[in-house]
Design an enzyme around this catalytic site. Structure first.
Site, PDB file in Angstrom:
ATOM      1  N   LYS A   1     -12.326  39.070 -62.197  1.00  0.00           N
ATOM      2  CA  LYS A   1     -11.680  38.298 -61.134  1.00  0.00           C
ATOM      3  C   LYS A   1     -12.468  37.031 -60.863  1.00  0.00           C
ATOM      4  O   LYS A   1     -13.682  37.121 -60.728  1.00  0.00           O
ATOM      5  CB  LYS A   1     -11.638  39.176 -59.885  1.00  0.00           C
ATOM      6  CG  LYS A   1     -11.169  38.489 -58.649  1.00  0.00           C
ATOM      7  CD  LYS A   1     -11.269  39.404 -57.471  1.00  0.00           C
ATOM      8  CE  LYS A   1     -10.857  38.614 -56.248  1.00  0.00           C
ATOM      9  NZ  LYS A   1     -11.166  39.316 -55.035  1.00  0.00           N
TER      10      LYS A   1
ATOM     11  N   LYS B   1     -16.960  39.856 -60.551  1.00  0.00           N
ATOM     12  CA  LYS B   1     -16.279  39.044 -59.546  1.00  0.00           C
ATOM     13  C   LYS B   1     -17.119  37.806 -59.298  1.00  0.00           C
ATOM     14  O   LYS B   1     -18.276  37.895 -58.885  1.00  0.00           O
ATOM     15  CB  LYS B   1     -16.116  39.852 -58.270  1.00  0.00           C
ATOM     16  CG  LYS B   1     -15.438  39.094 -57.151  1.00  0.00           C
ATOM     17  CD  LYS B   1     -15.103  40.021 -56.006  1.00  0.00           C
ATOM     18  CE  LYS B   1     -14.519  39.257 -54.838  1.00  0.00           C
ATOM     19  NZ  LYS B   1     -14.207  40.153 -53.717  1.00  0.00           N
TER      20      LYS B   1
HETATM   21  C1  PBG Z   1     -12.636  40.951 -50.579  1.00  0.00           C
HETATM   22  C2  PBG Z   1     -11.662  40.345 -51.518  1.00  0.00           C
HETATM   23  C3  PBG Z   1     -11.396  38.986 -51.781  1.00  0.00           C
HETATM   24  C4  PBG Z   1     -10.330  38.969 -52.677  1.00  0.00           C
HETATM   25  C5  PBG Z   1     -10.003  40.283 -52.960  1.00  0.00           C
HETATM   26  N1  PBG Z   1     -10.848  41.112 -52.246  1.00  0.00           N
HETATM   27  C6  PBG Z   1     -11.955  37.755 -51.191  1.00  0.00           C
HETATM   28  C7  PBG Z   1     -13.356  37.375 -51.353  1.00  0.00           C
HETATM   29  O1  PBG Z   1     -14.138  38.003 -52.059  1.00  0.00           O
HETATM   30  O2  PBG Z   1     -13.711  36.397 -50.711  1.00  0.00           O
HETATM   31  C8  PBG Z   1      -9.664  37.728 -53.223  1.00  0.00           C
HETATM   32  C9  PBG Z   1      -8.285  37.921 -53.713  1.00  0.00           C
HETATM   33  C10 PBG Z   1      -7.506  36.664 -53.916  1.00  0.00           C
HETATM   34  O3  PBG Z   1      -7.993  35.522 -53.790  1.00  0.00           O
HETATM   35  O4  PBG Z   1      -6.318  36.807 -54.207  1.00  0.00           O
HETATM   36  N2  PBG Z   1     -13.955  40.701 -50.798  1.00  0.00           N
END
Ligand code: PBG
Length: 313
Positions: free
Chosen positions: A233, A180
């Protein structure tokens, strides 16, 4: 001929619909930067949405909870009366065939909006593991089939696996947000989930977009810790990462087509600058071609509807 020699297929079976669940009744609040995406209350609003998802042939939903109140450690994430737990109990009873996934992250639940417990202004990785284990057990007890830790804490998969096994839930799976990136593409999500960090950013725990090798390391660590599925992601700017992970793991791989990617396509579509339908199916097909088995996408419902129309032609 084109159908006969097509190398990759995109089907409703490959899609996961994210849902934002809020307390209250009759709540259906559209996210301004994500047209067509709503915060929904658990009553018939969410039921109606999930019935639509299932009717379209989409096999799974990913739940995000927006709590009634936030605190330092994000207690509602592991409370029996938490919003996600309420939604899970209801959906589990009414949709026995639907795969229920939950996002385990703390950031929607903490007053400071960071993805863990703070020590000063820094997230305390190891103290957060304990919280993630409790949240995982709580979500699974309420009916989740798969928990998806998204906080990028080191050791999170092992901690969650041992918490679940210890509570008698060795049959439930972990989808790790293994790779991520610290991405500006999450902007609209933070409005949807009310989870913007109160100070600083998430670079202490999320990855540098410039790094691929580090992502492969993250994936192999999570695999060794017992992850059942891995995720990359965001997706659109990271198709090379999806391909590289695909070539190195035998685990199922999930791509997250995130909020900012959705918002860009919707904005251009509304201006008449893009053929939205063709662009959405092209983007999702590209993720499949890169190596994703499944895709979490806010386009899931419309894509599934278009795919079944195309199938009838
Ligand atoms: C929680 C989380 C996030 C997303 C999914 N789970 C946001 C982040 O890490 O700031 C993002 C999902 C999206 O942008 O569609 N940490």
């Amino acid at each position: 001929m084109r159908r006969l020699v097509r190398e990759h297929q995109l089907a409703p079976d490959d899609l996961i619909q994210p849902l934002f669940v809020v307390h209250g009744t009759g709540v259906e609040r559209e996210i301004s930067s994500m047209p067509g995406v709503f915060q929904l209350s658990v009553d018939e609003v969410l039921d109606r949405e999930v019935a639509r998802v299932q009717a379209l042939g989409i096999p799974a939903v990913l739940l995000f909870g927006i709590p009634a109140s936030k605190d330092e450690i994000g207690s509602e994430n592991f409370s029996e009366d938490g919003i996600v737990q309420r939604a899970l109990r209801r959906l589990r009873a009414e949709f026995p065939d639907l795969l229920l996934l939950t996002d385990l992250c703390c950031c929607e639940y903490t007053s400071h909006g960071h993805c863990g417990v703070l020590q000063g202004e820094v997230v305390d990785n190891d103290a957060t593991l304990d919280i993630l284990g409790r949240a995982a057990v709580s979500h699974v007890a309420a009916g989740a089939d798969v928990v998806a830790p998204s906080g990028m804490m080191d050791g999170m998969v092992a901690a969650i696996r041992s918490a679940l096994d210890g509570a008698g839930h060795s049959d439930r799976a972990i989808l790790s947000y293994a790779i991520k990136y610290a991405s500006a593409f999450y902007g609209p999500f933070r409005e949807a989930a009310e989870s913007a960090p109160a100070f600083g950013d998430r670079r202490q725990y999320q990855m540098d977009p410039a790094n691929l090798r580090e992502g492969l390391l993250e994936a192999s660590l999570d695999e060794d810790e017992g992850a059942d599925l891995l995720m990359v992601k965001p997706a659109m700017a990271y198709l090379d990462v999806i391909r590289a992970v695909r070539e190195r793991t035998h685990l199922p791989l999930v791509a997250y087509n995130v909020s900012g990617e959705y918002a860009m396509v919707k904005a251009a579509g509304r201006q008449g600058w893009l053929d939205e339908r063709r662009v959405v199916l092209e983007i999702l097909t590209g993720m499949r071609r890169a190596g994703a088995d499944a895709i979490i996408t806010y386009h899931a419902k419309e894509a599934a509807a278009w795919l079944s129309e195309d199938g009838r032609r």
